[in-house]
Design a protein around this motif. Structure first.
Motif, PDB file in Angstrom:
ATOM      1  N   LEU A 191       0.830  -1.200   0.000  1.00  0.00           N
ATOM      2  CA  LEU A 191       0.000   0.000   0.000  1.00  0.00           C
ATOM      3  C   LEU A 191       0.861   1.245   0.000  1.00  0.00           C
ATOM      4  CD1 LEU A 191       0.022   1.427   3.091  1.00  0.00           C
ATOM      5  CD2 LEU A 191      -1.201  -0.667   3.590  1.00  0.00           C
ATOM      6  N   TYR A 192       0.211   2.359  -0.326  1.00  0.00           N
ATOM      7  CA  TYR A 192       0.829   3.675  -0.296  1.00  0.00           C
ATOM      8  C   TYR A 192      -0.071   4.552   0.557  1.00  0.00           C
ATOM      9  CZ  TYR A 192       1.637   8.463  -1.867  1.00  0.00           C
ATOM     10  OH  TYR A 192       1.858   9.821  -1.904  1.00  0.00           O
ATOM     11  N   ASP A 208       8.021  10.931  10.009  1.00  0.00           N
ATOM     12  CA  ASP A 208       8.972  10.211   9.181  1.00  0.00           C
ATOM     13  C   ASP A 208       9.137   8.792   9.704  1.00  0.00           C
ATOM     14  OD1 ASP A 208      10.943   9.621   7.329  1.00  0.00           O
ATOM     15  OD2 ASP A 208      12.540  10.565   8.500  1.00  0.00           O
ATOM     16  N   ILE A 209       9.027   7.821   8.825  1.00  0.00           N
ATOM     17  CA  ILE A 209       9.340   6.434   9.154  1.00  0.00           C
ATOM     18  C   ILE A 209      10.386   5.985   8.141  1.00  0.00           C
ATOM     19  CG2 ILE A 209       8.501   4.066   9.314  1.00  0.00           C
ATOM     20  CD1 ILE A 209       5.798   5.104  10.101  1.00  0.00           C
ATOM     21  N   PRO A 210      11.569   5.609   8.605  1.00  0.00           N
ATOM     22  CA  PRO A 210      12.648   5.254   7.685  1.00  0.00           C
ATOM     23  C   PRO A 210      12.357   3.991   6.867  1.00  0.00           C
ATOM     24  CG  PRO A 210      13.490   5.661   9.906  1.00  0.00           C
ATOM     25  CD  PRO A 210      12.002   5.614   9.999  1.00  0.00           C
ATOM     26  N   VAL A 211      12.976   3.933   5.706  1.00  0.00           N
ATOM     27  CA  VAL A 211      12.918   2.742   4.859  1.00  0.00           C
ATOM     28  C   VAL A 211      13.454   1.554   5.655  1.00  0.00           C
ATOM     29  CG1 VAL A 211      13.908   1.690   2.775  1.00  0.00           C
ATOM     30  CG2 VAL A 211      13.090   4.047   2.718  1.00  0.00           C
ATOM     31  N   MET A 212      12.873   0.396   5.436  1.00  0.00           N
ATOM     32  CA  MET A 212      13.194  -0.885   6.067  1.00  0.00           C
ATOM     33  C   MET A 212      12.639  -1.020   7.495  1.00  0.00           C
ATOM     34  SD  MET A 212      14.377  -2.378   3.543  1.00  0.00           S
ATOM     35  CE  MET A 212      14.663  -3.958   4.273  1.00  0.00           C
ATOM     36  N   THR A 213      11.823  -0.051   7.936  1.00  0.00           N
ATOM     37  CA  THR A 213      11.160  -0.175   9.232  1.00  0.00           C
ATOM     38  C   THR A 213      10.063  -1.225   9.122  1.00  0.00           C
ATOM     39  OG1 THR A 213      11.581   2.147   9.779  1.00  0.00           O
ATOM     40  CG2 THR A 213       9.796   1.046  10.985  1.00  0.00           C
ATOM     41  N   LYS A 214      10.032  -2.148  10.094  1.00  0.00           N
ATOM     42  CA  LYS A 214       8.977  -3.154  10.135  1.00  0.00           C
ATOM     43  C   LYS A 214       7.771  -2.566  10.849  1.00  0.00           C
ATOM     44  CE  LYS A 214      12.092  -7.066  10.093  1.00  0.00           C
ATOM     45  NZ  LYS A 214      12.564  -8.260  10.801  1.00  0.00           N
ATOM     46  N   LEU A 215       6.583  -2.802  10.286  1.00  0.00           N
ATOM     47  CA  LEU A 215       5.345  -2.270  10.844  1.00  0.00           C
ATOM     48  C   LEU A 215       4.334  -3.386  11.049  1.00  0.00           C
ATOM     49  CD1 LEU A 215       4.819   0.726   8.390  1.00  0.00           C
ATOM     50  CD2 LEU A 215       5.653   0.880  10.735  1.00  0.00           C
ATOM     51  N   GLY A 264       9.344   9.429   1.875  1.00  0.00           N
ATOM     52  CA  GLY A 264       9.820  10.738   1.458  1.00  0.00           C
ATOM     53  C   GLY A 264       8.921  11.847   1.956  1.00  0.00           C
ATOM     54  N   LEU A 265       9.516  12.994   2.195  1.00  0.00           N
ATOM     55  CA  LEU A 265       8.788  14.177   2.635  1.00  0.00           C
ATOM     56  C   LEU A 265       8.033  14.757   1.451  1.00  0.00           C
ATOM     57  CD1 LEU A 265       8.258  16.211   4.950  1.00  0.00           C
ATOM     58  CD2 LEU A 265      10.286  17.445   4.161  1.00  0.00           C
ATOM     59  N   LYS A 314       3.911  19.036   8.251  1.00  0.00           N
ATOM     60  CA  LYS A 314       4.658  18.230   7.300  1.00  0.00           C
ATOM     61  C   LYS A 314       3.962  16.898   7.112  1.00  0.00           C
ATOM     62  CE  LYS A 314       9.242  20.072   8.207  1.00  0.00           C
ATOM     63  NZ  LYS A 314      10.600  19.737   8.663  1.00  0.00           N
ATOM     64  N   LYS A 315       4.045  16.376   5.900  1.00  0.00           N
ATOM     65  CA  LYS A 315       3.490  15.062   5.566  1.00  0.00           C
ATOM     66  C   LYS A 315       4.569  14.248   4.862  1.00  0.00           C
ATOM     67  CE  LYS A 315      -0.960  15.384   6.602  1.00  0.00           C
ATOM     68  NZ  LYS A 315      -1.657  14.461   7.442  1.00  0.00           N
ATOM     69  N   TRP A 316       4.572  12.972   5.143  1.00  0.00           N
ATOM     70  CA  TRP A 316       5.465  12.038   4.468  1.00  0.00           C
ATOM     71  C   TRP A 316       4.629  11.040   3.690  1.00  0.00           C
ATOM     72  CZ3 TRP A 316       6.650  14.416   8.911  1.00  0.00           C
ATOM     73  CH2 TRP A 316       7.939  14.934   9.062  1.00  0.00           C
ATOM     74  N   GLU A 317       5.182  10.561   2.592  1.00  0.00           N
ATOM     75  CA  GLU A 317       4.548   9.481   1.852  1.00  0.00           C
ATOM     76  C   GLU A 317       5.381   8.236   2.064  1.00  0.00           C
ATOM     77  OE1 GLU A 317       4.538  10.325  -2.323  1.00  0.00           O
ATOM     78  OE2 GLU A 317       6.651  10.844  -2.357  1.00  0.00           O
TER      79      GLU A 317
END
Length: 127
Positions: free
Chosen positions: A42-43, A49-56, A85-86, A96-99
């Motif tokens: 999903l998008y 901000d949640i960094p790439v490779m973070t498990k959710l 990304g911001l 601020k919003k991140w995608e």
């Protein structure tokens, strides 16, 4: 109107659908909604901000397709942030919003197929 988002690298089609969702990790507890979804991920847009490779841990509310009274079905599993990304927002005073893009890493094949069936039912045209 739902649109098919095309990308020839994808196994599952992706549709622009807004579904309620909760994302949880050690550092985040977010309630938001999808911007688009497929059987593999999903998008969405979030306010931190949640960094790439973070498990959710993901909780997704999907309309139950077996009943016409629109009861929601809770689907839960794990995912991994594969893009973050911001979002650029030119207006001052706005938050601020991140995608982020999330890959479903531990959803069962049955759950992925149920999501995929939902996506196909909400496509206006398939190209």
């Amino acid at each position: 109107m739902t649109k098919l988002v095309q990308d020839e690298r994808r196994v599952y089609p992706r549709a622009e659908q807004s579904l309620s969702l909760k994302l949880y990790s050690r550092d985040a507890n977010i309630v938001t909604h999808t911007k688009n979804i497929s059987g593999s991920g999903l998008y969405c847009e979030i306010d931190q901000d949640i960094p790439v490779m973070t498990k959710l841990v993901i909780t997704l509310l999907l309309p139950n397709q077996r009943y016409k009274n629109k009861r929601m079905r809770r689907i839960e599993g794990e995912g991994v942030v594969v893009r973050s990304g911001l979002l650029l927002n030119g207006e001052k005073g706005k938050e601020k919003k991140w995608e982020i893009a999330v890959f479903f890493s531990s959803f069962s094949e049955k759950e992925k197929e149920e999501i995929n069936k939902y996506v196909w039912q909400h496509l206006d045209t398939v190209k």
